[in-house]
Design a protein around this motif. Structure first.
Motif, PDB file in Angstrom:
ATOM      1  N   HIS A  53       0.868  -1.189   0.000  1.00 21.23           N
ATOM      2  CA  HIS A  53       0.000   0.000   0.000  1.00 21.23           C
ATOM      3  C   HIS A  53       0.900   1.233   0.000  1.00 21.23           C
ATOM      4  O   HIS A  53       1.054   1.913   1.004  1.00 21.23           O
ATOM      5  N   ILE A  54       1.486   1.475  -1.155  1.00 16.01           N
ATOM      6  CA  ILE A  54       2.614   2.397  -1.284  1.00 16.01           C
ATOM      7  C   ILE A  54       2.218   3.808  -1.713  1.00 16.01           C
ATOM      8  O   ILE A  54       2.959   4.769  -1.492  1.00 16.01           O
ATOM      9  N   ILE A  55       1.047   3.962  -2.331  1.00 14.60           N
ATOM     10  CA  ILE A  55       0.669   5.263  -2.879  1.00 14.60           C
ATOM     11  C   ILE A  55       0.154   6.173  -1.765  1.00 14.60           C
ATOM     12  O   ILE A  55      -0.727   5.785  -1.006  1.00 14.60           O
ATOM     13  N   PRO A  56       0.694   7.389  -1.648  1.00 12.84           N
ATOM     14  CA  PRO A  56       0.272   8.264  -0.548  1.00 12.84           C
ATOM     15  C   PRO A  56      -1.182   8.713  -0.677  1.00 12.84           C
ATOM     16  O   PRO A  56      -1.650   9.069  -1.754  1.00 12.84           O
ATOM     17  N   ASN A  57      -1.870   8.641   0.475  1.00 11.22           N
ATOM     18  CA  ASN A  57      -3.236   9.180   0.598  1.00 11.22           C
ATOM     19  C   ASN A  57      -4.225   8.566  -0.389  1.00 11.22           C
ATOM     20  O   ASN A  57      -5.104   9.256  -0.913  1.00 11.22           O
ATOM     21  N   LEU A  58      -4.077   7.266  -0.612  1.00  7.75           N
ATOM     22  CA  LEU A  58      -5.001   6.564  -1.505  1.00  7.75           C
ATOM     23  C   LEU A  58      -5.947   5.659  -0.714  1.00  7.75           C
ATOM     24  O   LEU A  58      -7.140   5.633  -0.959  1.00  7.75           O
ATOM     25  N   GLY A  79      -2.841   3.180   3.563  1.00 14.74           N
ATOM     26  CA  GLY A  79      -1.402   2.985   3.498  1.00 14.74           C
ATOM     27  C   GLY A  79      -0.633   4.269   3.760  1.00 14.74           C
ATOM     28  O   GLY A  79      -0.990   5.044   4.656  1.00 14.74           O
ATOM     29  N   SER A  80       0.392   4.503   2.965  1.00 12.54           N
ATOM     30  CA  SER A  80       1.265   5.665   3.145  1.00 12.54           C
ATOM     31  C   SER A  80       0.466   6.963   3.258  1.00 12.54           C
ATOM     32  O   SER A  80      -0.489   7.187   2.529  1.00 12.54           O
ATOM     33  N   ARG A  81       0.920   7.822   4.182  1.00 11.95           N
ATOM     34  CA  ARG A  81       0.230   9.094   4.422  1.00 11.95           C
ATOM     35  C   ARG A  81       0.925  10.291   3.774  1.00 11.95           C
ATOM     36  O   ARG A  81       0.438  11.413   3.852  1.00 11.95           O
ATOM     37  N   SER A  82       2.063  10.072   3.146  1.00 10.93           N
ATOM     38  CA  SER A  82       2.760  11.200   2.516  1.00 10.93           C
ATOM     39  C   SER A  82       3.739  10.688   1.475  1.00 10.93           C
ATOM     40  O   SER A  82       4.136   9.515   1.491  1.00 10.93           O
ATOM     41  N   LEU A  83       4.151  11.589   0.587  1.00 11.92           N
ATOM     42  CA  LEU A  83       5.162  11.240  -0.408  1.00 11.92           C
ATOM     43  C   LEU A  83       6.453  10.827   0.267  1.00 11.92           C
ATOM     44  O   LEU A  83       7.122   9.882  -0.168  1.00 11.92           O
ATOM     45  N   GLU A  84       6.811  11.516   1.343  1.00 15.54           N
ATOM     46  CA  GLU A  84       8.064  11.204   2.047  1.00 15.54           C
ATOM     47  C   GLU A  84       8.042   9.778   2.597  1.00 15.54           C
ATOM     48  O   GLU A  84       9.034   9.054   2.509  1.00 15.54           O
ATOM     49  N   ILE A  85       6.901   9.373   3.157  1.00 13.69           N
ATOM     50  CA  ILE A  85       6.787   8.011   3.678  1.00 13.69           C
ATOM     51  C   ILE A  85       6.883   7.001   2.539  1.00 13.69           C
ATOM     52  O   ILE A  85       7.579   5.982   2.651  1.00 13.69           O
ATOM     53  N   SER A  86       6.222   7.284   1.433  1.00 17.45           N
ATOM     54  CA  SER A  86       6.273   6.364   0.285  1.00 17.45           C
ATOM     55  C   SER A  86       7.702   6.190  -0.221  1.00 17.45           C
ATOM     56  O   SER A  86       8.153   5.074  -0.491  1.00 17.45           O
ATOM     57  N   ASP A 120       1.928   7.059 -11.713  1.00 15.82           N
ATOM     58  CA  ASP A 120       2.849   7.776 -12.602  1.00 15.82           C
ATOM     59  C   ASP A 120       3.586   8.890 -11.863  1.00 15.82           C
ATOM     60  O   ASP A 120       4.791   9.100 -12.073  1.00 15.82           O
ATOM     61  N   GLN A 121       2.879   9.602 -10.982  1.00 16.77           N
ATOM     62  CA  GLN A 121       3.512  10.670 -10.220  1.00 16.77           C
ATOM     63  C   GLN A 121       4.592  10.121  -9.297  1.00 16.77           C
ATOM     64  O   GLN A 121       5.693  10.680  -9.201  1.00 16.77           O
ATOM     65  N   LEU A 122       4.287   9.016  -8.609  1.00 17.68           N
ATOM     66  CA  LEU A 122       5.271   8.439  -7.698  1.00 17.68           C
ATOM     67  C   LEU A 122       6.448   7.846  -8.470  1.00 17.68           C
ATOM     68  O   LEU A 122       7.604   7.954  -8.038  1.00 17.68           O
ATOM     69  N   GLN A 123       6.184   7.240  -9.632  1.00 18.61           N
ATOM     70  CA  GLN A 123       7.272   6.694 -10.445  1.00 18.61           C
ATOM     71  C   GLN A 123       8.230   7.806 -10.878  1.00 18.61           C
ATOM     72  O   GLN A 123       9.460   7.626 -10.869  1.00 18.61           O
ATOM     73  N   ASP A 172       2.811  -6.468   2.379  1.00 15.45           N
ATOM     74  CA  ASP A 172       1.585  -5.817   2.858  1.00 15.45           C
ATOM     75  C   ASP A 172       1.945  -4.551   3.629  1.00 15.45           C
ATOM     76  O   ASP A 172       1.286  -4.197   4.611  1.00 15.45           O
ATOM     77  N   ALA A 173       2.996  -3.856   3.181  1.00 14.38           N
ATOM     78  CA  ALA A 173       3.487  -2.667   3.889  1.00 14.38           C
ATOM     79  C   ALA A 173       2.483  -1.530   3.751  1.00 14.38           C
ATOM     80  O   ALA A 173       1.929  -1.271   2.692  1.00 14.38           O
ATOM     81  N   HIS A 174       2.251  -0.838   4.888  1.00 12.33           N
ATOM     82  CA  HIS A 174       1.352   0.310   4.924  1.00 12.33           C
ATOM     83  C   HIS A 174       2.085   1.605   5.286  1.00 12.33           C
ATOM     84  O   HIS A 174       1.551   2.695   5.102  1.00 12.33           O
ATOM     85  N   ASP A 175       3.295   1.477   5.844  1.00 15.50           N
ATOM     86  CA  ASP A 175       4.067   2.655   6.222  1.00 15.50           C
ATOM     87  C   ASP A 175       5.543   2.275   6.309  1.00 15.50           C
ATOM     88  O   ASP A 175       5.929   1.169   5.961  1.00 15.50           O
ATOM     89  N   ASN A 176       6.373   3.208   6.773  1.00 21.04           N
ATOM     90  CA  ASN A 176       7.819   2.942   6.849  1.00 21.04           C
ATOM     91  C   ASN A 176       8.269   2.582   8.257  1.00 21.04           C
ATOM     92  O   ASN A 176       9.456   2.622   8.554  1.00 21.04           O
ATOM     93  N   LYS A 177       7.317   2.217   9.111  1.00 18.31           N
ATOM     94  CA  LYS A 177       7.652   1.850  10.483  1.00 18.31           C
ATOM     95  C   LYS A 177       7.573   0.353  10.726  1.00 18.31           C
ATOM     96  O   LYS A 177       8.316  -0.202  11.524  1.00 18.31           O
ATOM     97  N   ARG A 178       6.593  -0.314  10.061  1.00 23.10           N
ATOM     98  CA  ARG A 178       6.375  -1.737  10.326  1.00 23.10           C
ATOM     99  C   ARG A 178       6.659  -2.548   9.067  1.00 23.10           C
ATOM    100  O   ARG A 178       6.133  -2.230   8.018  1.00 23.10           O
TER     101      ARG A 178
END
Length: 202
Positions: free
Chosen positions: A7-12, A15-22, A63-66, A196-202
């Motif tokens: 779940h890598i795309i921010p705010n979708l 999952g990830s809550r920001s571009l930095e986390i992604s 595309d934006q994240l790529q 099944d990653a949702h963030d950069n902590k777990r």
């Protein structure tokens, strides 16, 4: 190496809550030897109530994240996909290009954690006959399966693919999930391990 559940795309979704986390998540993935990541946005899940999830929206975000990955020189290729919450309507969804992998040949399906829904085997049989192989997401986290792994064997006999979460194997998703995941591996019932990653902590 491909991470098929992420779940890598921010705010979708959740999952990830920001571009930095992604970007942090993907930097870690690259460091582990992962070359391709499939973003599996939650679809028709109760946790997605009120959230819009359509092919064009997800494609634009991918595309934006790529583009950001290329700027940061992070060597990962992103792909589109979804984690489809099980409802009896899966046959109606099979032609939606967001919801399947490999040119429509596979669909990642999650169950509610409390049950294996009645009638799911018949729905999966119909999908198989239509050329779509169900991938069962993290069955080791489903309570009835934790008590009876013969359910996993029945899915495999029906032509399904089994995906275990990496966090289950490390114990970070609870002792019951860890025990079931290790036994699934020991019995040779696992085809795919996903973060099944949702963030950069777990």
């Amino acid at each position: 190496m491909i991470d098929l559940h992420n779940h890598i795309i921010p705010n979708l979704d959740d999952g990830s809550r920001s571009l930095e986390i992604s970007l942090s998540m993907l930097q870690h993935a690259a460091g582990q030897g992962i070359t391709d990541v499939v973003n599996t946005v939650h679809y028709q899940s109760p946790r997605m109530d009120g959230k819009r999830v359509e092919y064009d929206l997800v494609k634009d975000k991918i595309d934006q994240l790529q583009a950001e990955l290329e700027k940061q020189d992070i060597p990962i290729k992103l792909h589109m996909g979804a984690e489809v919450f099980y409802l009896p309507n899966l046959m109606e969804l099979k032609d939606n290009p967001l919801l399947t992998f490999s040119h429509g040949n596979y669909m990642l399906v999650e169950f509610p954690f409390e049950q294996v829904p009645n009638g799911c085997h018949e729905v999966f049989f119909q999908l198989k006959m239509a050329g779509v192989t169900p991938i069962i997401a993290h069955p080791e986290r489903i309570k009835p399966i934790q008590k009876d792994l013969s359910i996993v064997r029945k899915f495999i006999r029906g032509g399904c693919v089994i995906q275990v979460d990496a966090g289950s194997l490390t114990g970070s998703l609870g002792s019951s999930s860890e025990k079931a995941s290790l036994e699934i591996l020991r019995q040779g019932l696992c085809h795919i391990i996903g973060s099944d990653a949702h963030d950069n902590k777990r």
